[in-house]
Design an enzyme around this catalytic site. Structure first.
Site, PDB file in Angstrom:
ATOM      1  N   HIS A 142       0.995  -1.347  -0.139  1.00 57.26           N
ATOM      2  CA  HIS A 142       0.004  -0.006   0.020  1.00 57.26           C
ATOM      3  C   HIS A 142       0.970   1.399  -0.013  1.00 57.26           C
ATOM      4  O   HIS A 142       0.112   2.357  -0.163  1.00 57.26           O
ATOM      5  CB  HIS A 142      -0.909   0.031   1.329  1.00 57.26           C
ATOM      6  CG  HIS A 142      -2.304   0.446   0.881  1.00 57.26           C
ATOM      7  ND1 HIS A 142      -2.696   1.757   0.432  1.00 57.26           N
ATOM      8  CD2 HIS A 142      -3.577  -0.014   0.827  1.00 57.26           C
ATOM      9  CE1 HIS A 142      -3.909   2.167   0.228  1.00 57.26           C
ATOM     10  NE2 HIS A 142      -4.451   0.885   0.682  1.00 57.26           N
ATOM     11  N   ASP A 146      -2.414   2.262  -4.405  1.00 58.43           N
ATOM     12  CA  ASP A 146      -3.571   2.631  -3.563  1.00 58.43           C
ATOM     13  C   ASP A 146      -4.621   1.333  -3.863  1.00 58.43           C
ATOM     14  O   ASP A 146      -4.611   0.826  -4.866  1.00 58.43           O
ATOM     15  CB  ASP A 146      -3.895   3.777  -3.621  1.00 58.43           C
ATOM     16  CG  ASP A 146      -4.467   4.278  -4.999  1.00 58.43           C
ATOM     17  OD1 ASP A 146      -5.019   3.554  -5.760  1.00 58.43           O
ATOM     18  OD2 ASP A 146      -4.181   5.426  -5.340  1.00 58.43           O
TER      19      ASP A 146
END
Length: 169
Positions: A142, A146
């Site tokens: 992450h 995203d």
């Protein structure tokens, strides 16, 4: 082989997923070097299919089979399992219905391929038919990718797998 080819094609179309994190820096990778998880009695090894997006399906298949055979025979060299930019792990062949694969660092992501299953589906008119489904999972770093980017990547894989002739074009 089709999943590897589809993944390579989608990675080329989605370079935002073809990144890694190394020494505090985000690195955009130029090559689609697919790591292919191979289970051995001694553990897991990930040989690499270099420039997988540039290979025909036949060439990719031959390379994958060669790497898997040499992995099982202990015939890989260190160069054979270095330099992946993305990994594919297939536990579907063991009947696993869902799983969350662990990222092979420094890759930003790994695609998990699950077993093909028969499921009953009802259409809008109430008719029930049997269809086959293969679930996939996408574990991603992450810091680099995203959720929206990951979802678009997964949808592109799904769309390509639902239209397999597009994999070859």
């Amino acid at each position: 082989d089709l999943i590897l080819k589809a993944t390579a094609k989608v990675l080329r179309a989605h370079p935002e997923v073809l990144v890694s994190y190394d020494n505090g820096q985000v690195i955009q990778r130029a090559h689609v070097n697919l790591g292919m998880a191979v289970a051995l009695d001694a553990g897991l090894i990930v040989p690499v299919i270099r420039d997988a997006d540039k290979l025909s399906l036949d060439a990719l298949s031959a390379r994958a089979k060669d790497l898997a055979a040499r992995a099982k025979d202990g015939g890989l060299t260190p160069d054979d399992y270095k330099g992946s930019t993305f990994t594919v792990s297939n536990l579907g062949m063991f009947g696993v219905e869902t799983f969350n694969p662990i990222i092979n660092q420094p890759d930003a992501g790994i695609l998990g391929v699950c077993a093909v299953q028969d499921e009953l589906v009802m259409d809008a008119e109430g008719n029930i038919t049997k269809r086959q489904f293969m679930r996939i999972s996408f574990t991603f770093d992450h810091r680099l990718i995203d959720g929206a980017t990951a979802a678009k990547f997964e949808l592109a894989i799904r769309d390509l797998m639902e239209h397999p002739m597009q994999i070859l074009l």
